[in-house]
Each structure stands twice: as structure tokens, then as C-alpha cells.
Design a protein around this motif. Structure first.
Motif, PDB file in Angstrom:
ATOM      1  N   ASP B  21       0.831  -1.198   0.000  1.00 45.43           N
ATOM      2  CA  ASP B  21       0.000   0.000   0.000  1.00 45.43           C
ATOM      3  C   ASP B  21       0.876   1.262   0.000  1.00 45.43           C
ATOM      4  O   ASP B  21       1.358   1.692   1.043  1.00 45.43           O
ATOM      5  N   GLY B  22       1.116   1.785  -1.172  1.00 46.18           N
ATOM      6  CA  GLY B  22       1.843   3.060  -1.278  1.00 46.18           C
ATOM      7  C   GLY B  22       3.306   2.958  -0.907  1.00 46.18           C
ATOM      8  O   GLY B  22       3.844   3.843  -0.248  1.00 46.18           O
ATOM      9  N   LEU B  23       3.943   1.911  -1.367  1.00 50.88           N
ATOM     10  CA  LEU B  23       5.348   1.669  -0.982  1.00 50.88           C
ATOM     11  C   LEU B  23       6.299   2.516  -1.821  1.00 50.88           C
ATOM     12  O   LEU B  23       6.322   2.424  -3.046  1.00 50.88           O
ATOM     13  N   THR B  24       7.090   3.327  -1.136  1.00 52.69           N
ATOM     14  CA  THR B  24       8.099   4.142  -1.808  1.00 52.69           C
ATOM     15  C   THR B  24       9.442   3.897  -1.136  1.00 52.69           C
ATOM     16  O   THR B  24       9.591   4.169   0.057  1.00 52.69           O
ATOM     17  N   LEU B  25      10.369   3.351  -1.886  1.00 52.69           N
ATOM     18  CA  LEU B  25      11.706   3.103  -1.333  1.00 52.69           C
ATOM     19  C   LEU B  25      12.690   2.923  -2.475  1.00 52.69           C
ATOM     20  O   LEU B  25      12.313   2.952  -3.657  1.00 52.69           O
ATOM     21  N   ASP B  26      13.931   2.759  -2.128  1.00 52.57           N
ATOM     22  CA  ASP B  26      14.941   2.518  -3.161  1.00 52.57           C
ATOM     23  C   ASP B  26      16.062   1.678  -2.580  1.00 52.57           C
ATOM     24  O   ASP B  26      16.203   1.571  -1.360  1.00 52.57           O
ATOM     25  N   ALA B  27      16.833   1.064  -3.462  1.00 51.04           N
ATOM     26  CA  ALA B  27      18.037   0.333  -3.048  1.00 51.04           C
ATOM     27  C   ALA B  27      19.166   0.728  -3.985  1.00 51.04           C
ATOM     28  O   ALA B  27      18.974   0.760  -5.204  1.00 51.04           O
ATOM     29  N   ARG B  28      20.302   1.042  -3.402  1.00 51.31           N
ATOM     30  CA  ARG B  28      21.438   1.475  -4.223  1.00 51.31           C
ATOM     31  C   ARG B  28      22.174   0.246  -4.755  1.00 51.31           C
ATOM     32  O   ARG B  28      22.118  -0.830  -4.163  1.00 51.31           O
ATOM     33  N   PRO B  29      22.906   0.421  -5.847  1.00 54.19           N
ATOM     34  CA  PRO B  29      23.694  -0.719  -6.352  1.00 54.19           C
ATOM     35  C   PRO B  29      24.648  -1.229  -5.276  1.00 54.19           C
ATOM     36  O   PRO B  29      25.318  -0.442  -4.614  1.00 54.19           O
ATOM     37  N   GLY B  30      24.668  -2.509  -5.077  1.00 51.72           N
ATOM     38  CA  GLY B  30      25.573  -3.113  -4.107  1.00 51.72           C
ATOM     39  C   GLY B  30      25.047  -3.107  -2.687  1.00 51.72           C
ATOM     40  O   GLY B  30      25.687  -3.619  -1.776  1.00 51.72           O
ATOM     41  N   GLU B  31      23.872  -2.561  -2.514  1.00 52.18           N
ATOM     42  CA  GLU B  31      23.322  -2.445  -1.156  1.00 52.18           C
ATOM     43  C   GLU B  31      22.515  -3.696  -0.783  1.00 52.18           C
ATOM     44  O   GLU B  31      21.912  -4.333  -1.644  1.00 52.18           O
ATOM     45  N   VAL B  32      22.501  -4.008   0.514  1.00 59.43           N
ATOM     46  CA  VAL B  32      21.596  -5.041   1.016  1.00 59.43           C
ATOM     47  C   VAL B  32      20.455  -4.323   1.727  1.00 59.43           C
ATOM     48  O   VAL B  32      20.676  -3.631   2.723  1.00 59.43           O
ATOM     49  N   LEU B  33      19.273  -4.470   1.177  1.00 59.11           N
ATOM     50  CA  LEU B  33      18.087  -3.831   1.754  1.00 59.11           C
ATOM     51  C   LEU B  33      17.209  -4.913   2.367  1.00 59.11           C
ATOM     52  O   LEU B  33      16.859  -5.881   1.693  1.00 59.11           O
ATOM     53  N   ALA B  34      16.890  -4.746   3.644  1.00 60.82           N
ATOM     54  CA  ALA B  34      16.009  -5.732   4.298  1.00 60.82           C
ATOM     55  C   ALA B  34      14.582  -5.207   4.312  1.00 60.82           C
ATOM     56  O   ALA B  34      14.348  -4.059   4.684  1.00 60.82           O
ATOM     57  N   LEU B  35      13.662  -6.047   3.860  1.00 54.94           N
ATOM     58  CA  LEU B  35      12.237  -5.764   4.034  1.00 54.94           C
ATOM     59  C   LEU B  35      11.823  -6.520   5.284  1.00 54.94           C
ATOM     60  O   LEU B  35      11.827  -7.747   5.299  1.00 54.94           O
ATOM     61  N   LEU B  36      11.506  -5.769   6.304  1.00 59.84           N
ATOM     62  CA  LEU B  36      11.309  -6.352   7.619  1.00 59.84           C
ATOM     63  C   LEU B  36       9.837  -6.259   7.996  1.00 59.84           C
ATOM     64  O   LEU B  36       9.232  -5.204   7.864  1.00 59.84           O
ATOM     65  N   GLY B  37       9.286  -7.350   8.461  1.00 52.04           N
ATOM     66  CA  GLY B  37       7.883  -7.285   8.882  1.00 52.04           C
ATOM     67  C   GLY B  37       7.343  -8.661   9.165  1.00 52.04           C
ATOM     68  O   GLY B  37       7.925  -9.665   8.751  1.00 52.04           O
ATOM     69  N   PRO B  38       6.226  -8.703   9.875  1.00 51.15           N
ATOM     70  CA  PRO B  38       5.632 -10.003  10.205  1.00 51.15           C
ATOM     71  C   PRO B  38       4.985 -10.632   8.980  1.00 51.15           C
ATOM     72  O   PRO B  38       4.942 -10.011   7.912  1.00 51.15           O
ATOM     73  N   ASN B  39       4.460 -11.833   9.140  1.00 50.37           N
ATOM     74  CA  ASN B  39       3.731 -12.465   8.036  1.00 50.37           C
ATOM     75  C   ASN B  39       2.575 -11.563   7.629  1.00 50.37           C
ATOM     76  O   ASN B  39       1.893 -10.991   8.478  1.00 50.37           O
TER      77      ASN B  39
END
Lengths: 274, 333
Positions: B21-39
Motif C-alpha cells: 500500500d503506497g510503498l516508496t523506497l529505493d536500493a542502491r547498487p551493491g546495497e543489502v536492503l532488508a524488508l522487515l515485517g511479520p507475516n
């Protein structure tokens, strides 16, 4: 310069097809019924019937042949009486039973290819591959259709050898394939395989397991079995033109079902259901 | 440098229920991005949207410059996915489970087979290379699936719950493995997890999701700083602080908060330079100070603080994160 994407990504389809065929070949639960039914219907049954017919005194088939519609009885009625039973049984009555083979094989493989992917939780892996929806669908169809036709044809070859061998002492000539058999093998059989496939594609979209798909798809197989039983009792003998027409009708229904299946076979829909 | 992954107001719902719902984010090259959340937070749906498997209802995303909703195959050629269910065919061997999908990706048989053997060996599952994976443990299956995700050397790697279903030892091994693999070849990694330690170990930035909405996005330390301004320190006073001692601490200029602990007290101060004054105030009232140790809030603190706030969502990352509870050490809900 940018080239248009080919209508079919043959390499991807071939790779997917190979994956499915290799996996199916390893599955006893799929392979055994696929082999047992053709062996029983196309080898054991004609062998027993042929031997029985050969050993029995020539019955009087005149009344039976007279009851057949149109010129259906003509090729048999013109034969010497001791040849009539063998030719009638092996050359004509068993032909529609043969349809069970492509129908069953394509249904079993289609259930494995579509519902089976959900059951094994391998569908999502496929969805993350760089292959278009239509190529994935085509590969899945071919993975069921080609083996069904191949097994039918191999089964028919075995049947032809058995039938001609068993009948040789009576006939002294090769009599299979008859024209009816050729129509069944080359036209009606593949149509029936496609029909089974079309039904199972629709059924598998709702089923979550192979077993569930097979149970739902059984509603299609049973009428065909009744048809075959009816045929073998002489009630539903058809002429060649009728067989050709039936084949065309089956193809039309199959194409319709598969077309609808293809439209519903989208990543988005599949991903939402896994 | 343009982001490897970018989403803007990305939305997707199923049967009227918003999964993202309205997700705005980014990940840079070489970055590890965690999407954190419950089920049910929307992590898997996000991955499916980013890999072009699902189409968004609204919003857009770019992965390596391409729109997954339009050029899904182009995106999938450059990404690898470890799905939550390993998705291996039990009837195939380890190598076959890798090579057959690789053939779909256009990698020739010999190259695919060679890389499959290399990866399976490197991931410690060489024994399963030539035998059907039926009967393999969950950990072994995850490793084979990880090898499959890596075989075509993807530029972006999506890891969906890589340690789910693993026992603690196997989970630790897989996390260590991911820590090694994540940084290779400047690869961008999106890690979906509800294991905080896993995200803390691997991720540069975290996006905390809840029921499809973004609660917070940034480096754990930045999120903590926004949640809890200042510096926290544990004071070892040889026993729980007396009320008078707590009062003395509160009187020091620059002290934001004081809490009682078993060994003494925990103070939140405006900055490290306030701590000497805190110690001096204690000495002045003859309270012995055995230690004063600053304490950085953990990702766990951040996560639970965010989830304890029953706010529906936060503005996009640029606008910062929501206001925080008083202390990371507050009871979790």
C-alpha cells in the motif's frame, strides 16, 4: 536496430519441456498408470480377444451385421465367415477403446504439469524465470500432448503387431491398420488428447493438488469410457465420415478450451493463487 | 548513481485487501536492503512486484532501470530469486534443479553444469549434485535453491525468508553464507525477513513494513536516532538507584530521561558530552559509579518500537520516521 521478439521462444520452450519430461520420467506414480493402461488395452486385451476369436467356431454374424447402420457392415460382411469375428473385434470394435490412451495420458500429464506445480510449490520458481506467459503455457501443453500422442502411436504399433500376429493363422494377411484405425490414430486420438488437455488446464486452475485435478478431470474420462463400452457392444459403431466429423468436433472444443486456458494463464493470476 | 531498485507509491491488493500500500523506497547498487515485517506485511508481494510476477494496481517500480510491469522478462534475466519455499522438484537431482532453469535463461548446458557443480560444492551440498533432492533437509534445499538463484550471476538478488523453516544452526550457517555472497560482484540484495538478527547482520538499510505499509525506512542507526534522540547510557551503581539518586540525575542539564535498572539507572542524554556531568552529579551526592556505558539501540529495539505504535503509516522516507516512544528499553508489545 531492434528486432521483434519471435512468436515463440523455442529455446525456452524446449528447456521447459525437457524439464517436465525428465521429471515425469522419474515419477513412478505418473509413469506406471501411463504404461499399464496402454499395455492392457492395446496388447493384453487384443491378444486375449484375438486368441478367443481365433479358437472359437465361426459364429453367424449375419443378424448382428444387418443391424448395423448404413454401409458400416459392408467391409466385414464381404469377408469369409471364419474371418469376420476376428476382423470385427480387432479391426473395428477395439478402435474407440484406443481413445482412452491419449485421453488418459494427456490428462495425467496435464494434471502433473499444472496442478502438480502448485502442489510441489515449484510454480513460483517458474514464474520468476525470464519466459513469456504464452511460452510457459505452450511448453506445459506440449509436455502433456506430445507424450500422449507418442504413447498412443507406440501403443498402436504394439497393437498392430499383436493383432496381425494373432489373426495371421485365420487371415493369412496383415489387416491392421484398417482405415478406421488410421482415422483414430492420426485424427481422433490427437484431438482427444488435446481435449483432455483443455479440460485439465481449466480444472487445474481450480485444483490445488494433482489428485484433486485428476478427480475433477475424471468427469471427462468417464463419458469416454462409456462411449468405448457402447462402441464395443456394437451400439455406437460409426462410419469413417462420422469419425472424421467427431474428430473435427473434438478439435474445435479442444482449441476453444485451450484458447480460454491460455488467456487465463497469466503470471499475475498464477502468482496470486500460489 | 541511479538506484538499482526504486518504487513509488506501489500498490497491490488481493480481493480488496491491500497487500502493498503506497510503498516508496529505493536500493542502491551493491546495497543489502532488508524488508522487515511479520507475516502478511507485504514482503513477498513486494518481491513479486519487483520481479514482474505481479502487476501493480497503482504506482511504479524500476529494477535496473526497467519497469518490471512492462519489461518483466528483461528484469527477470538480471535477477535471481530465492523463494520462501525452495521450489525444488523432488524428482530431479541437485544439478538438474539448477541446470534446467539455467537453460531457460539461455545458458548453455556445459556452462550451466559446470557452474552448478561449483555452486553446490561451495554451498556445501555437493553430495546432492547427482541424486534426487527428495529427502534432502530444509537447509540443504535452501542451499540448492540459493545456488539456483545465483547460477546466472544476477545483478539483483531477492531472498524471501531465506532461513524460514531452518533450525538455529542451519539458519546461522545460511546467514553466514549470505553475508559472504551478498557483497560479491557489487550485487544488490533485497532480503525479506522477520528475523531481526538476520536483517541486522546483513542489511545496510531496512524497510519496516506492516500490513503493506511502510512504517520506516533507513539505516537502523538513523531510525533509532529519530526514534530516540540523544545517547543512552547504562550506569552501574552497584544496585538499583535510590529515588534521591534518580532525582539527582534528572537535575543534570542535558538529561532527557532516567529509568531504574537492577544495577543502577539508565539515562538518555542529549549527547556524549553530558555524561561526565552525570557522573559528577552522582559523585557529588556520594553515589559510587562503577561504570557508565553508552548503549546503541538495536534493530530489535527499533522494530518493536515501530510496531508498538499503532499508527497506520508514516510519510515517505524523505519525510522521516514517526515520533518515538520514550525509550528503546520499554516493554515490547
Amino acid at each position: 536496430m531492434t528486432g521483434r521478439a519471435p512468436a515463440v521462444d523455442r529455446a525456452a520452450v524446449r528447456a521447459l519441456l525437457r524439464r517436465d519430461l525428465v521429471a515425469v520420467r522419474r515419477s513412478k506414480a505418473v509413469v506406471i498408470p501411463m504404461l499399464i493402461v496402454p499395455v492392457l488395452l492395446l496388447v493384453v486385451l487384443p491378444l486375449l480377444i484375438g486368441l478367443g476369436a481365433r479358437g472359437a467356431p465361426a459364429p453367424d454374424l449375419t443378424r448382428f451385421l444387418d443391424s448395423l447402420p448404413g454401409d458400416l457392415a459392408a467391409p466385414i460382411a464381404g469377408l469369409p465367415s471364419h474371418e469376420q469375428l476376428v476382423v470385427l473385434v480387432l479391426g473395428y470394435l477395439l478402435a474407440p477403446l484406443f481413445l482412452i490412451v491419449p485421453l488418459m495420458v494427456s490428462s495425467v500429464l496435464a494434471a502433473d504439469a499444472f496442478a502438480g506445480e502448485k502442489e510441489r510449490r515449484t510454480m513460483e520458481t517458474l514464474l520468476h524465470l525470464p519466459v513469456r506467459d504464452r511460452d510457459l503455457f505452450l511448453a506445459k501443453l506440449l509436455g502433456a500432448f506430445l507424450p500422449a500422442v507418442a504413447i498412443s502411436w507406440l501403443g498402436f504399433l504394439a497393437f498392430a503387431v499383436v493383432a496381425n500376429t494373432v489373426a495371421w493363422p485365420v487371415l493369412g494377411r496383415i489387416f491392421v491398420p484398417t482405415p478406421m484405425w488410421l482415422v483414430m490414430i492420426l485424427w481422433v486420438g490427437p484431438a482427444v488428447a488435446a481435449l483432455g488437455l483443455g479440460v485439465m488446464v481449466r480444472v487445474s486452475a481450480r485444483a490445488r493438488t494433482t489428485q484433486e485435478a485428476n478427480q475433477l478431470g475424471g468427469a471427462v474420462v468417464l463419458p469416454l469410457i462409456f462411449l468405448a463400452v457402447g462402441q464395443s457392444s456394437g451400439l455406437l459403431l460409426v462410419t469413417l465420415p462420422v469419425a472424421l466429423g467427431v474428430g473435427a468436433g473434438l478439435w474445435a472444443i479442444a482449441v476453444l478450451l485451450l484458447g480460454r486456458g491460455a488467456r487465463r494463464f497469466t503470471r499475475d493470476r498464477l502468482a496470486a493463487s500460489v | 548513481m541511479s538506484p538499482a531498485i526504486e518504487t513509488h507509491e506501489l500498490c497491490r491488493s488481493f480481493a480488496g485487501v491491500a497487500a502493498v500500500d503506497g510503498l516508496t523506497l529505493d536500493a542502491r547498487p551493491g546495497e543489502v536492503l532488508a524488508l522487515l515485517g511479520p507475516n502478511g506485511a507485504g514482503k513477498t508481494t513486494t518481491v513479486r512486484l519487483l520481479d514482474g510476477v505481479l502487476r501493480p494496481d497503482r504506482g511504479w517500480s524500476r529494477v535496473l532501470g526497467a519497469d518490471p510491469a512492462v519489461d518483466g522478462d528483461a528484469v527477470r534475466r538480471r535477477t535471481g530469486v530465492l523463494t520462501e519455499a525452495a521450489g525444488l522438484d523432488d524428482r530431479l537431482s541437485g544439478v538438474e534443479n539448477l541446470v534446467l532453469p539455467a537453460r531457460v535463461r539461455g545458458i548453455d548446458e556445459a556452462t550451466a553444469t559446470r557452474r552448478a557443480h561449483e555452486l553446490l560444492g561451495r554451498l556445501g551440498v555437493a553430495a546432492l549434485a547427482e541424486r534426487a533432492v527428495r529427502g534432502a533437509s530444509t537447509g540443504e534445499r535452501k542451499r540448492i535453491a540459493l545456488a539456483r538463484a545465483l547460477l546466472h550471476e544476477p545483478e539483483v538478488l531477492f531472498l524471501d525468508e531465506p532461513t524460514s523453516g531452518l533450525d538455529p544452526v542451519a539458519a546461522r550457517d545460511v546467514v553466514e553464507l549470505l553475508a559472504t555472497l551478498a557483497g560479491e560482484h557489487g550485487r544488490t540484495v533485497v532480503l525479506c525477513t522477520h528475523h531481526l538478527a538476520e536483517a541486522g547482520r546483513l542489511a545496510h538499510r531496512v524497510a519496516v513494513l506492516d500490513r503493506g505499509r511502510l512504517l520506516a525506512f533507513g539505516r537502523p542507526a538513523d531510525l533509532a536516532a529519530e526514534l530516540w534522540p540523544g545517547v543512552e547510557a547504562d550506569l552501574d551503581l552497584g544496585g538499583a538507584a535510590a529515588p534521591a539518586t534518580l532525582a539527582a540525575l534528572r537535575s543534570v542539564r542535558g538529561v532527557l530521561d532516567v529509568a531504574l535498572t537492577v544495577d543502577g539507572a539508565r539515562v538518555r542524554v542529549e549527547g556524549r558530552d553530558v555524561l561526565p556531568a552525570v557522573v559528577a552529579a552522582l559523585v557529588a551526592v556520594e553515589v559510587p559509579v562503577y561504570g557508565a556505558v553508552t548503549r546503541a539501540p538495536s534493530l530489535e529495539d527499533v522494530y518493536f518500537a515501530l510496531h508498538s505504535q499503532a499508527v497506520p503509516a508514516v510519510p515517505p522516507p524523505a519525510a522521516g520516521v514517526p515520533r518515538a516512544p520514550s525509550s528503546p528499553a520499554e516493554p515490547r508489545t
